[in-house]
Design an enzyme around this catalytic site. Structure first.
Site: not given
Length: 474
Positions: A445-446
């Protein structure tokens, strides 16, 4: 007198709103005891057996296997006083409904529910228009389906009243057009058979007691070509086939998985990175440990080494073991590792967890993996084992797949795909040789894991698989 209690579908401590009835362990007429298993249901992720809270006799099953029902819906009725005196004959004036309620005793696996001790309320009129039909329905009310027609309007004032002696039609066909309609008397299995064969029960005269339509009546009508009704809608849970297509209802594990994957894919900005690793040293260590006394009774798979490398690498990159709290606008860092293992089962994909995986040795991880996969394939994984994970591994290598772009489980920040191990030409000290090589893919998850952190974590896992001795430096 008989005392009837309705058993509602409970919330099995998961906060779920519905479940599918897989199969019944009892049928009407069966005697049951307290805590006897009566039904198996499928929740969002697992099959759960429900025990009975009372002793008595099953009088009616309200839902069929294959149906999906909401929590709190009555699914069966039990007579808890079958040896009591017979109920009084039905009177012309309906008695007021009992208002007393009691609390169902808590059972293992779910909390208590307030339920009424009376039968289900009828959806149609309490008393049919024709006196003869009313008497017949009162007699078999506990065993047969209820009339569902509209309530006829009351006659206007000063309208002449019909003679007191009712006129009973000579045949069921004559009843079809009567006010309120005609409800044929037949047990649920017979009704289902009639539906499957296309036989209109309203056209039949029952040969059973009190004019009840039997299975033989339906089969005889189908054989003799009796007038049949128009085809009815497909029963709940049935597969619909038409011209080379096969349609399957979206429910159970598939429905929940779809919802979770869509929520994750369109909420968490995914980034996927790939790494090819020479795992020959890991495979050599595995071969040596198989002969070690501590591992002779353990199924030591490459997945166990991957799991150990992952939980070890988290120590240096804790961001991959955190979660995003949108409501609080906080990143939650977790000091524990609840490792999810994606497992394919006959009912679909589930992700059971190994609790506190970071505290387990290689041997303990191998044992936990073996136990987890065995229980999952049997469909017996308890719901509590499939929630509150922190990071996941999906072993696509068991299917001969090299890699993929896995979707992060909701509530987590990363997932690692472990690919197939293959003999591959590899350059070692300037020479081409055949080595054991696999590919890793990390989706993260950026929002909370930067590219540098994700890359460092993937590289650390790869380094530990390529050289397990590095673990002593962590």
């Amino acid at each position: 007198m008989p005392e009837y209690k309705s058993f509602p579908l409970p919330d099995t401590a998961e906060g779920l709103t519905e479940a599918e009835i897989l199969n019944w362990q009892v049928k009407p007429g069966d005697t049951v005891t307290v805590n006897q298993i009566i039904v198996e249901i499928e929740t969002a992720k697992a099959a759960v057996e429900l025990p009975c809270p009372w002793a008595g006799v099953v009088t009616e099953l309200h839902v069929q296997a294959g149906q999906t029902v909401e929590v709190g819906t009555p699914i069966l009725t039990i007579d808890v006083d079958p040896g009591g005196a017979a109920a009084p004959a039905p009177s012309s004036t309906p008695a007021p409904a009992a208002a007393d309620e009691e609390e169902m005793k808590p059972l293992v696996g779910y909390g208590s529910k307030a339920v009424t001790a009376k039968r289900r309320a009828r959806k149609g009129p309490a008393v049919p228009v024709e006196a003869a039909a009313a008497a017949a329905q009162s007699t078999v009310a506990a065993a047969f389906e209820r009339h569902q027609g509209p309530v006829p309007d009351s006659p206007p004032p000063n309208t002449p009243v019909a003679p007191a002696v009712p006129v009973v039609p000579d045949s069921p066909a004559a009843l079809v057009d009567l006010p309120g309609g005609y409800v044929p008397l037949a047990k649920p299995p017979v009704r289902k058979l009639a539906k499957d064969l296309g036989v209109d029960l309203r056209k039949l005269t029952g040969s059973g007691d009190a004019g009840v339509i039997t299975r033989a009546d339906v089969e005889r009508a189908a054989t003799n070509g009796t007038v049949v009704a128009e085809p009815e809608p497909t029963p709940v849970g049935a597969v619909v086939r038409e011209r080379g297509e096969r349609r399957v209802p979206i429910k159970g594990v598939r429905k929940v998985t779809a919802q979770a994957m869509v929520a994750s894919a369109f909420t968490a900005p995914h980034v996927t990175e790939f790494l090819t690793v020479d795992v020959t040293p890991m495979m050599e260590l595995r071969a040596k440990l198989k002969d070690h006394p501590d591992f002779r009774s353990v199924k030591l798979t490459p997945l166990a080494f991957c799991a150990k490398a992952l939980v070890t690498a988290i120590k240096r990159t804790p961001e991959v073991n955190s979660s995003w709290d949108e409501a609080a606008q906080e990143i939650v860092f977790k000091d524990y590792v609840h490792l999810g293992i994606a497992a394919a089962t006959p009912r679909g994909l589930i992700v059971p967890k190994i609790r506190d995986a970071d505290t387990l040795s290689l041997r303990e991880l191998a044992q936990a993996l073996e136990s987890l996969t065995t229980v999952a394939r049997e469909g017996k994984t308890p719901p509590a084992d499939m929630v509150n994970g922190t990071i996941t591994i999906t072993n696509v290598g068991v299917f001969g797949v090299d890699t993929g772009t896995p979707i992060i489980n909701p509530g987590e920040s990363a997932i690692l795909a472990f690919g197939a191990i293959r003999d591959t030409p590899w350059v070692v000290d300037g020479q081409i040789t055949i080595r054991k090589v696999c590919q890793l893919a990390l989706s993260f998850d950026h929002r909370l894991v930067d590219g540098q952190q994700g890359s460092e974590f993937l590289a650390a896992v790869g380094a530990l698989l390529a050289n397990p001795a590095l673990a002593i430096t962590y």
